[in-house]
Write a protein that holds these residues in place. Structure first.
Motif, PDB file in Angstrom:
ATOM      1  N   PHE A 200     -60.151  22.117 -22.886  1.00 34.21           N
ATOM      2  CA  PHE A 200     -58.932  22.704 -22.320  1.00 34.21           C
ATOM      3  C   PHE A 200     -58.854  24.224 -22.530  1.00 34.21           C
ATOM      4  O   PHE A 200     -57.784  24.797 -22.644  1.00 34.21           O
ATOM      5  CB  PHE A 200     -57.702  22.017 -22.915  1.00 34.21           C
ATOM      6  CG  PHE A 200     -57.648  20.549 -22.578  1.00 34.21           C
ATOM      7  CD1 PHE A 200     -57.344  20.128 -21.291  1.00 34.21           C
ATOM      8  CD2 PHE A 200     -57.941  19.590 -23.545  1.00 34.21           C
ATOM      9  CE1 PHE A 200     -57.323  18.780 -20.974  1.00 34.21           C
ATOM     10  CE2 PHE A 200     -57.904  18.241 -23.230  1.00 34.21           C
ATOM     11  CZ  PHE A 200     -57.604  17.831 -21.937  1.00 34.21           C
TER      12      PHE A 200
ATOM     13  N   LYS B 102     -58.982  18.890  -5.507  1.00 38.40           N
ATOM     14  CA  LYS B 102     -58.778  19.491  -6.819  1.00 38.40           C
ATOM     15  C   LYS B 102     -57.308  19.811  -7.060  1.00 38.40           C
ATOM     16  O   LYS B 102     -56.781  19.607  -8.162  1.00 38.40           O
ATOM     17  CB  LYS B 102     -59.603  20.781  -6.932  1.00 38.40           C
ATOM     18  CG  LYS B 102     -61.038  20.586  -7.340  1.00 38.40           C
ATOM     19  CD  LYS B 102     -61.665  21.961  -7.608  1.00 38.40           C
ATOM     20  CE  LYS B 102     -63.030  21.827  -8.223  1.00 38.40           C
ATOM     21  NZ  LYS B 102     -63.601  23.160  -8.557  1.00 38.40           N
TER      22      LYS B 102
ATOM     23  N   GLN C 138     -55.544  16.742  -8.062  1.00 35.04           N
ATOM     24  CA  GLN C 138     -55.966  16.313  -9.403  1.00 35.04           C
ATOM     25  C   GLN C 138     -55.262  17.137 -10.483  1.00 35.04           C
ATOM     26  O   GLN C 138     -54.769  16.584 -11.477  1.00 35.04           O
ATOM     27  CB  GLN C 138     -57.478  16.448  -9.535  1.00 35.04           C
ATOM     28  CG  GLN C 138     -58.274  15.437  -8.734  1.00 35.04           C
ATOM     29  CD  GLN C 138     -59.774  15.693  -8.811  1.00 35.04           C
ATOM     30  OE1 GLN C 138     -60.208  16.778  -9.198  1.00 35.04           O
ATOM     31  NE2 GLN C 138     -60.562  14.697  -8.440  1.00 35.04           N
ATOM     32  N   TYR C 139     -55.211  18.451 -10.296  1.00 35.00           N
ATOM     33  CA  TYR C 139     -54.589  19.307 -11.301  1.00 35.00           C
ATOM     34  C   TYR C 139     -53.074  19.142 -11.318  1.00 35.00           C
ATOM     35  O   TYR C 139     -52.443  19.270 -12.378  1.00 35.00           O
ATOM     36  CB  TYR C 139     -54.967  20.767 -11.059  1.00 35.00           C
ATOM     37  CG  TYR C 139     -56.430  21.061 -11.323  1.00 35.00           C
ATOM     38  CD1 TYR C 139     -57.100  20.456 -12.392  1.00 35.00           C
ATOM     39  CD2 TYR C 139     -57.148  21.941 -10.521  1.00 35.00           C
ATOM     40  CE1 TYR C 139     -58.437  20.711 -12.629  1.00 35.00           C
ATOM     41  CE2 TYR C 139     -58.490  22.210 -10.763  1.00 35.00           C
ATOM     42  CZ  TYR C 139     -59.134  21.588 -11.822  1.00 35.00           C
ATOM     43  OH  TYR C 139     -60.452  21.837 -12.063  1.00 35.00           O
TER      44      TYR C 139
ATOM     45  N   GLY D 127     -52.535  16.022 -13.288  1.00 38.34           N
ATOM     46  CA  GLY D 127     -52.774  16.325 -14.695  1.00 38.34           C
ATOM     47  C   GLY D 127     -51.600  17.047 -15.327  1.00 38.34           C
ATOM     48  O   GLY D 127     -51.226  16.773 -16.475  1.00 38.34           O
ATOM     49  N   THR D 128     -50.995  17.969 -14.579  1.00 39.17           N
ATOM     50  CA  THR D 128     -49.832  18.709 -15.076  1.00 39.17           C
ATOM     51  C   THR D 128     -48.651  17.778 -15.320  1.00 39.17           C
ATOM     52  O   THR D 128     -47.977  17.857 -16.355  1.00 39.17           O
ATOM     53  CB  THR D 128     -49.424  19.804 -14.063  1.00 39.17           C
ATOM     54  OG1 THR D 128     -50.517  20.704 -13.885  1.00 39.17           O
ATOM     55  CG2 THR D 128     -48.222  20.568 -14.564  1.00 39.17           C
TER      56      THR D 128
ATOM     57  N   SER E 145     -49.722  14.782 -18.282  1.00 41.24           N
ATOM     58  CA  SER E 145     -50.497  15.049 -19.495  1.00 41.24           C
ATOM     59  C   SER E 145     -49.680  14.799 -20.762  1.00 41.24           C
ATOM     60  O   SER E 145     -50.223  14.413 -21.790  1.00 41.24           O
ATOM     61  CB  SER E 145     -51.007  16.496 -19.490  1.00 41.24           C
ATOM     62  OG  SER E 145     -49.921  17.391 -19.460  1.00 41.24           O
TER      63      SER E 145
ATOM     64  N   LYS F 154     -52.446  20.664 -22.740  1.00 38.04           N
ATOM     65  CA  LYS F 154     -53.075  20.130 -21.533  1.00 38.04           C
ATOM     66  C   LYS F 154     -52.325  20.593 -20.288  1.00 38.04           C
ATOM     67  O   LYS F 154     -52.938  20.954 -19.276  1.00 38.04           O
ATOM     68  CB  LYS F 154     -53.111  18.600 -21.592  1.00 38.04           C
ATOM     69  CG  LYS F 154     -54.042  18.037 -22.645  1.00 38.04           C
ATOM     70  CD  LYS F 154     -54.044  16.513 -22.607  1.00 38.04           C
ATOM     71  CE  LYS F 154     -54.964  15.933 -23.668  1.00 38.04           C
ATOM     72  NZ  LYS F 154     -54.978  14.442 -23.651  1.00 38.04           N
ATOM     73  N   SER F 155     -50.992  20.597 -20.357  1.00 38.45           N
ATOM     74  CA  SER F 155     -50.199  21.034 -19.209  1.00 38.45           C
ATOM     75  C   SER F 155     -50.495  22.491 -18.867  1.00 38.45           C
ATOM     76  O   SER F 155     -50.598  22.867 -17.696  1.00 38.45           O
ATOM     77  CB  SER F 155     -48.706  20.874 -19.505  1.00 38.45           C
ATOM     78  OG  SER F 155     -48.357  19.517 -19.657  1.00 38.45           O
TER      79      SER F 155
ATOM     80  N   TYR G 127     -53.841  22.559 -17.051  1.00 38.22           N
ATOM     81  CA  TYR G 127     -53.776  22.062 -15.669  1.00 38.22           C
ATOM     82  C   TYR G 127     -52.966  22.991 -14.763  1.00 38.22           C
ATOM     83  O   TYR G 127     -53.301  23.183 -13.584  1.00 38.22           O
ATOM     84  CB  TYR G 127     -53.195  20.648 -15.640  1.00 38.22           C
ATOM     85  CG  TYR G 127     -54.146  19.586 -16.140  1.00 38.22           C
ATOM     86  CD1 TYR G 127     -55.380  19.383 -15.526  1.00 38.22           C
ATOM     87  CD2 TYR G 127     -53.824  18.787 -17.234  1.00 38.22           C
ATOM     88  CE1 TYR G 127     -56.258  18.421 -15.989  1.00 38.22           C
ATOM     89  CE2 TYR G 127     -54.703  17.811 -17.701  1.00 38.22           C
ATOM     90  CZ  TYR G 127     -55.915  17.627 -17.071  1.00 38.22           C
ATOM     91  OH  TYR G 127     -56.793  16.679 -17.521  1.00 38.22           O
TER      92      TYR G 127
ATOM     93  N   ARG H 207     -55.180  25.902 -13.845  1.00 39.20           N
ATOM     94  CA  ARG H 207     -56.197  25.450 -12.884  1.00 39.20           C
ATOM     95  C   ARG H 207     -55.568  25.208 -11.504  1.00 39.20           C
ATOM     96  O   ARG H 207     -56.172  25.518 -10.471  1.00 39.20           O
ATOM     97  CB  ARG H 207     -56.870  24.169 -13.392  1.00 39.20           C
ATOM     98  CG  ARG H 207     -57.811  24.393 -14.568  1.00 39.20           C
ATOM     99  CD  ARG H 207     -58.960  25.328 -14.184  1.00 39.20           C
ATOM    100  NE  ARG H 207     -59.834  25.633 -15.292  1.00 39.20           N
ATOM    101  CZ  ARG H 207     -60.931  24.941 -15.600  1.00 39.20           C
ATOM    102  NH1 ARG H 207     -61.277  23.892 -14.874  1.00 39.20           N
ATOM    103  NH2 ARG H 207     -61.684  25.307 -16.621  1.00 39.20           N
ATOM    104  N   PHE H 208     -54.375  24.657 -11.502  1.00 36.68           N
ATOM    105  CA  PHE H 208     -53.647  24.443 -10.237  1.00 36.68           C
ATOM    106  C   PHE H 208     -53.431  25.782  -9.536  1.00 36.68           C
ATOM    107  O   PHE H 208     -53.675  25.921  -8.337  1.00 36.68           O
ATOM    108  CB  PHE H 208     -52.309  23.762 -10.536  1.00 36.68           C
ATOM    109  CG  PHE H 208     -51.477  23.473  -9.323  1.00 36.68           C
ATOM    110  CD1 PHE H 208     -51.728  22.356  -8.531  1.00 36.68           C
ATOM    111  CD2 PHE H 208     -50.433  24.309  -8.967  1.00 36.68           C
ATOM    112  CE1 PHE H 208     -50.947  22.084  -7.402  1.00 36.68           C
ATOM    113  CE2 PHE H 208     -49.654  24.056  -7.849  1.00 36.68           C
ATOM    114  CZ  PHE H 208     -49.920  22.941  -7.070  1.00 36.68           C
TER     115      PHE H 208
END
Length: 309
Positions: free
Chosen positions: A144, A269, A272-273, A276-277, A280, A285-286, A289, A292-293
Motif C-alpha cells: 500500500f 481499474k 476496482q479502485y 477498494g476505497t 477496505s 488502504k482507503s 485506493y 490510485r483512483f
C-alpha cells in the motif's frame, strides 16, 4: 568548465534562499566557472526583494554571483525557456527551489562530466530531507505504498547507470545538461509542467525522452545528490489525490499527445479502485485506493485531452 545553476521559482522566497545558501556552502572546484541564474515566475511575494538584497550584500562572506530575470508568463516551462535564452553555452545544472544540494554536489558533477566525455545529460539522487515529523505511513514500501510519492524521490542505487526509455526517467530537479542539447532537440514544452503550484509536471521528462530519441545519452551518477524539502502539507489526503491526478494526466500526455479512445482496462481499474476505497475499512488502504483512483482518472483525462504543441 562553465556551470550555470538555474533555479525557477514561484512565491517560495524562504525556500529559495535556503537553496541558494546550500549552493554557496557547497564545495566549488577551482576549475569551475560557476554562476547562479534565478528565474522568478509570476511571483507576487517578496522574492524579487530578497534577490535584490542578496545582490546588494554579495560582498559579505564572498557568496557566488547571482543574476535574476523575471518571467511574467505563468508556467515553469516558460521560466525554464527564459533561462535558455540567457545561457548560450556550457553546462546547466537544474535545481528546484525547494531543494538543497549536497556539499559534494559540484565536485561530483565535474567528475561525471570528465569520466563520460560523450555524455550530454546526467542525473543523480533526489532524497527527501526528512525531519522525523512525517507520518509513519510515509515510509511504507509494501503493498500500500503511495505513488506518486508525496515527496519527490529518485534513487536507482549506488552504481553509475546508463539510462534509456525503458529505465526510470528522472525529473528535472537534479538534471545536468550540456546547453547544446537544447539546440538539437528544442526547449521545454509549454503545454506541460506546473503553472504556479498546480502539481502538473512532466515538462522535464518530456525533454529527456526527446533527447534520448535524438540519440543523446543519459547517465545516472549516485554521487550527484540533492535533498528535497519535506512539506508537512504534502501528506494530507487532498494533496495526495490532486498530485496523483495531475501527474498521471501529464505522463499520459507525454506518450499520447493526441486524443484517443480510453482503453477498456482503465475503466476496469477505475471500478476496482473505487470498490477498494468503499470496502477496505482501513484508512491506510482507503488512502492507497483513493490515490490510485485519482491516478486512473488522470490517465483517462490524458487520453481524452489533446496536447497543444
Amino acid at each position: 568548465m562553465k556551470l550555470s545553476v538555474v533555479i525557477c521559482t514561484h512565491n517560495r522566497s524562504e525556500l529559495l534562499l535556503k537553496t541558494i545558501e546550500s549552493i554557496n556552502a557547497a564545495l566549488i572546484p577551482d576549475q569551475v566557472d560557476l554562476s547562479i541564474l534565478v528565474i522568478p515566475n509570476a511571483c507576487r511575494d517578496d522574492t524579487l526583494n530578497k534577490l535584490t538584497e542578496y545582490q546588494r550584500n554579495r560582498h559579505l562572506n564572498k557568496p557566488l554571483s547571482l543574476e535574476f530575470v523575471e518571467e511574467l508568463a505563468p508556467g515553469k516551462s516558460n521560466a525554464l525557456n527564459k533561462a535558455l535564452e540567457i545561457i548560450r553555452d556550457g553546462w546547466i545544472c537544474f535545481i528546484d527551489d525547494d531543494h538543497r544540494v549536497d556539499a559534494n554536489y559540484f565536485p561530483s558533477v565535474i567528475a561525471a562530466i570528465e569520466k563520460y566525455p560523450g555524455t550530454k545529460l546526467f542525473c543523480g539522487k533526489i532524497i527527501p530531507d526528512w525531519t522525523g515529523k512525517e507520518p509513519t505511513w510515509a515510509h511504507e514500501t509494501g503493498q500500500f505504498k503511495i505513488t506518486p510519492y508525496p515527496v519527490p524521490y529518485f534513487d536507482l542505487g549506488n552504481k553509475d547507470l546508463l539510462l534509456s526509455e525503458k529505465n526510470s526517467i528522472p525529473g528535472g530537479g537534479n538534471l545536468i545538461v550540456a546547453r547544446e542539447v537544447f539546440d538539437k532537440v528544442g526547449k521545454f514544452s509549454v503545454a506541460l509542467g506546473p503553472k504556479g503550484h498546480d502539481l502538473m509536471g512532466s515538462e522535464d521528462s518530456d525533454f529527456v525522452l526527446r533527447a534520448l530519441q535524438a540519440g543523446e545519452t543519459l547517465r545516472y551518477t549516485p554521487d550527484i545528490i540533492q535533498y528535497h524539502y519535506v512539506n508537512p502539507e504534502h501528506f494530507k489526503l487532498r494533496f495526495l489525490i490532486k498530485k496523483s491526478f495531475q501527474r498521471n494526466r501529464s505522463i499520459t500526455l507525454i506518450h499520447r499527445p493526441d486524443k484517443i479512445k480510453v482503453p477498456l482496462y482503465l475503466w476496469t481499474k477505475l471500478i476496482q479502485y473505487l470498490v477498494g476505497t468503499l470496502f477496505s475499512f482501513n484508512f491506510n488502504k482507503s488512502r492507497f485506493y483513493l490515490t490510485r483512483f485519482a491516478g486512473v482518472l488522470g490517465q483517462i483525462a490524458g487520453h481524452i485531452q489533446s496536447r497543444p504543441l
